[in-house]
Design a protein around this motif. Sequence first.
Motif, PDB file in Angstrom:
ATOM      1  N   UNK A  50      26.071 -26.569  41.686  1.00 19.73           N
ATOM      2  CA  UNK A  50      25.303 -27.359  42.640  1.00 19.73           C
ATOM      3  C   UNK A  50      26.036 -27.392  43.976  1.00 19.73           C
ATOM      4  N   UNK A  51      25.342 -27.050  45.074  1.00 19.53           N
ATOM      5  CA  UNK A  51      25.988 -27.059  46.381  1.00 19.53           C
ATOM      6  C   UNK A  51      26.269 -28.474  46.906  1.00 19.53           C
ATOM      7  N   UNK A  52      25.618 -29.488  46.334  1.00 19.57           N
ATOM      8  CA  UNK A  52      25.828 -30.864  46.793  1.00 19.57           C
ATOM      9  C   UNK A  52      26.998 -31.542  46.091  1.00 19.57           C
ATOM     10  N   UNK A  53      26.976 -31.550  44.750  1.00 21.54           N
ATOM     11  CA  UNK A  53      27.978 -32.330  44.016  1.00 21.54           C
ATOM     12  C   UNK A  53      29.008 -31.473  43.284  1.00 21.54           C
ATOM     13  N   UNK A  54      28.770 -30.156  43.218  1.00 24.70           N
ATOM     14  CA  UNK A  54      29.730 -29.270  42.575  1.00 24.70           C
ATOM     15  C   UNK A  54      29.592 -29.170  41.065  1.00 24.70           C
ATOM     16  N   UNK A  55      28.602 -29.847  40.481  1.00 20.66           N
ATOM     17  CA  UNK A  55      28.392 -29.754  39.041  1.00 20.66           C
ATOM     18  C   UNK A  55      28.036 -28.323  38.679  1.00 20.66           C
ATOM     19  N   UNK A  56      28.680 -27.813  37.640  1.00 20.93           N
ATOM     20  CA  UNK A  56      28.419 -26.449  37.173  1.00 20.93           C
ATOM     21  C   UNK A  56      27.512 -26.531  35.953  1.00 20.93           C
ATOM     22  N   UNK A  57      26.458 -25.746  35.969  1.00 25.67           N
ATOM     23  CA  UNK A  57      25.540 -25.647  34.838  1.00 25.67           C
ATOM     24  C   UNK A  57      25.730 -24.275  34.212  1.00 25.67           C
ATOM     25  N   UNK A  58      25.873 -24.254  32.893  1.00 29.59           N
ATOM     26  CA  UNK A  58      26.124 -22.996  32.194  1.00 29.59           C
ATOM     27  C   UNK A  58      25.199 -22.899  30.987  1.00 29.59           C
ATOM     28  N   UNK A  59      24.603 -21.725  30.811  1.00 27.14           N
ATOM     29  CA  UNK A  59      23.769 -21.479  29.640  1.00 27.14           C
ATOM     30  C   UNK A  59      24.660 -21.479  28.410  1.00 27.14           C
ATOM     31  N   UNK A  60      24.295 -22.252  27.424  1.00 24.10           N
ATOM     32  CA  UNK A  60      25.083 -22.387  26.192  1.00 24.10           C
ATOM     33  C   UNK A  60      25.235 -21.019  25.513  1.00 24.10           C
ATOM     34  N   UNK A  61      26.397 -20.769  24.946  1.00 20.97           N
ATOM     35  CA  UNK A  61      26.668 -19.497  24.282  1.00 20.97           C
ATOM     36  C   UNK A  61      25.625 -19.220  23.212  1.00 20.97           C
ATOM     37  N   UNK A  62      25.103 -18.010  23.216  1.00 15.80           N
ATOM     38  CA  UNK A  62      24.103 -17.605  22.232  1.00 15.80           C
ATOM     39  C   UNK A  62      22.669 -17.871  22.647  1.00 15.80           C
ATOM     40  N   UNK A  63      22.463 -18.626  23.700  1.00 14.26           N
ATOM     41  CA  UNK A  63      21.094 -18.913  24.169  1.00 14.26           C
ATOM     42  C   UNK A  63      20.559 -17.698  24.912  1.00 14.26           C
ATOM     43  N   UNK A  64      19.284 -17.431  24.720  1.00 16.08           N
ATOM     44  CA  UNK A  64      18.623 -16.294  25.364  1.00 16.08           C
ATOM     45  C   UNK A  64      17.536 -16.815  26.299  1.00 16.08           C
ATOM     46  N   UNK A  65      17.454 -16.184  27.463  1.00 10.93           N
ATOM     47  CA  UNK A  65      16.386 -16.518  28.393  1.00 10.93           C
ATOM     48  C   UNK A  65      15.121 -15.797  27.979  1.00 10.93           C
ATOM     49  N   UNK A  66      13.966 -16.376  28.323  1.00 14.15           N
ATOM     50  CA  UNK A  66      12.684 -15.766  28.003  1.00 14.15           C
ATOM     51  C   UNK A  66      12.522 -14.417  28.679  1.00 14.15           C
ATOM     52  N   UNK A  67      11.665 -13.591  28.105  1.00  8.48           N
ATOM     53  CA  UNK A  67      11.492 -12.227  28.604  1.00  8.48           C
ATOM     54  C   UNK A  67      10.677 -12.100  29.864  1.00  8.48           C
ATOM     55  N   UNK A  68       9.880 -13.099  30.198  1.00 14.16           N
ATOM     56  CA  UNK A  68       9.059 -13.002  31.411  1.00 14.16           C
ATOM     57  C   UNK A  68       7.787 -12.237  31.126  1.00 14.16           C
ATOM     58  N   UNK A  69       7.206 -11.652  32.170  1.00 12.50           N
ATOM     59  CA  UNK A  69       5.910 -10.962  32.023  1.00 12.50           C
ATOM     60  C   UNK A  69       6.110  -9.508  31.743  1.00 12.50           C
TER      61      UNK A  69
END
Length: 71
Positions: A52-71
């Motif tokens: 986050x550019x405001x507060x510096x919180x880092x968000x990370x995708x949990x290990x083993x999680x897969x993003x959807x394939x999209x269209x």
Amino acid sequence: MSSVSPTTAAVEVTAADLQGPGVVFCPNPKMTLWSNHPRVFLDLAQDGEAKCPYCGTVYRLKAGEKLGGGH
């Protein structure tokens, strides 16, 4: 390569937490100061993490999680 130092905690998110294809927002509803700064959308699709550019919180995708394939 990770931009997070070993002492910096990251918020791990699952695919179910995403608001779109690889997108989370900050501040998130679980934060005590959820209205501390304007809502910003962060894209995890490319590197699996974003800061986050405001507060510096880092968000990370949990290990083993897969993003959807999209269209």
